[in-house]
Scaffold this active site. Structure first.
Site, PDB file in Angstrom:
ATOM      1  N   TYR A   1      -2.207  -1.483  10.429  1.00 57.20           N
ATOM      2  CA  TYR A   1      -2.142  -1.637   8.965  1.00 57.20           C
ATOM      3  C   TYR A   1      -0.767  -1.174   8.457  1.00 57.20           C
ATOM      4  O   TYR A   1      -0.116  -1.851   7.666  1.00 57.20           O
ATOM      5  CB  TYR A   1      -3.270  -0.796   8.361  1.00 57.20           C
ATOM      6  CG  TYR A   1      -3.480  -0.942   6.876  1.00 57.20           C
ATOM      7  CD1 TYR A   1      -4.314  -1.940   6.381  1.00 57.20           C
ATOM      8  CD2 TYR A   1      -2.886  -0.068   5.963  1.00 57.20           C
ATOM      9  CE1 TYR A   1      -4.538  -2.062   5.009  1.00 57.20           C
ATOM     10  CE2 TYR A   1      -3.103  -0.181   4.605  1.00 57.20           C
ATOM     11  CZ  TYR A   1      -3.942  -1.178   4.131  1.00 57.20           C
ATOM     12  OH  TYR A   1      -4.165  -1.296   2.787  1.00 57.20           O
TER      13      TYR A   1
ATOM     14  N   SER B   1       0.882  -1.172   0.000  1.00 58.33           N
ATOM     15  CA  SER B   1       0.000   0.000   0.000  1.00 58.33           C
ATOM     16  C   SER B   1       0.917   1.218   0.000  1.00 58.33           C
ATOM     17  O   SER B   1       2.114   1.088   0.289  1.00 58.33           O
ATOM     18  CB  SER B   1      -0.844  -0.039   1.282  1.00 58.33           C
ATOM     19  OG  SER B   1      -1.351   1.234   1.599  1.00 58.33           O
TER      20      SER B   1
END
Ligand code: NAD
Length: 255
Positions: A150, A137
């Site tokens: 995350y 990401s």
């Protein structure tokens, strides 16, 4: 892709993983869809021939990861492409971040990719060809507020990928991380809806004023753009591309 390959894709029931599975299937791969949920597109692929399987799995369980690889090897004889894609988000400031969620995030988004890579490597080494693609990401490279679990997992994936690239290199196994900004999937639609409610503005305003604020192109990314990058990294033309992060982020991290 020059030969039929077997691709194992986690989190392929939805969003980016579903697009990757369908893209690799169209390109001639045998496709194993590993997810907690059964994909709604399965029938459209299975009807064609016997090139696809759904395996129900909870990636937070190490035993599930091992049996996933064993079942796939038994059925298809090799795993040529591993796409560690499954993931989820939890938004909370550090001091409120539940420890159980932190542990689950690291299990699903970092330990499962490690275990699956560990279990597929011997077969890839033996055949002298392999592709490991980890779904990172922009949060593999930069942080945003209130996403500690995350961000830690996605940064960790970069280290795992570099290690895999070094150990796999002599056996023509490549490993890469794809780092998208916001892609239009259920994971992001949920976050947009939650922010619209908490900020008291429309979903369209959240999209343009919050989610795309740091995007140079100002556009949400479509799952097909990420799947195309996976397809390229799996090709023989990409045999020297390894150990790297590939941003698909509309210029997000260019500033
Ligand atoms: P999604 O929610 O649409 O799909 C995620 C899939 O993972 C689901 O099918 C879910 O069932 C599966 N999954 C989650 N936990 C699991 C578990 N314990 N066991 C088995 N399956 C599990 O999400 P998405 O947006 O397609 O995200 C896919 C990947 O892309 C994730 O790793 C995410 O972090 C990453 N990513 C997404 C975006 C985005 O904007 N959508 C941006 C950057 C990176």
């Amino acid at each position: 892709m020059s030969l039929p390959r077997t691709a194992l894709i986690t989190g392929a029931a939805s969003g980016i993983g579903a697009e990757i599975a369908q893209t690799l299937f169209r390109e001639g791969c045998h496709v194993v869809i590993a997810d907690r949920n059964e994909p709604d597109y399965l029938a459209s692929l299975s009807a064609e021939d016997q090139r696809t399987r759904f395996i129900s799995i909870d990636l937070s369980q190490a035993a599930d990861c091992q049996s996933l690889v064993e079942q796939t090897m038994k059925e298809f004889g090799s795993i040529d492409i591993l796409v560690n894609n499954a993931g989820f988000q939890h938004v909370a400031p550090l001091e409120d971040f539940p420890e159980s969620v932190w542990e689950n995030m690291l299990q699903v988004m970092l330990t499962a990719p490690f275990l699956l890579t560990k279990y597929v490597l011997p077969g890839m080494k033996q055949q002298g060809w392999g592709r490991v693609i980890n779904m990172g990401s922009i949060h593999s490279q930069v942080a945003s507020l209130n996403k500690a679990g995350y961000i830690a997992a996605k940064h960790g994936l970069v280290g795992l990928t570099k290690s895999t690239a070094l150990e796999g290199g002599p056996f023509q196994i490549t490993a890469n991380v794809i780092c998208p900004a916001y892609v239009r999937t259920p994971l992001v639609e949920q976050q947009i809806a939650a922010q619209a409610e908490s900020l008291g503005i429309s979903a369209e305003q959240v999209e343009s004023q919050v989610f795309l604020k740091a995007s140079a192109t100002g556009k949400m990314i479509e799952p097909a753009e990420v799947a195309a990058m996976v397809s390229y990294l799996c090709s023989d033309q990409a045999k020297s591309i390894t150990g790297a992060c590939w941003t698909v982020d509309g210029g997000w991290t260019a500033q």
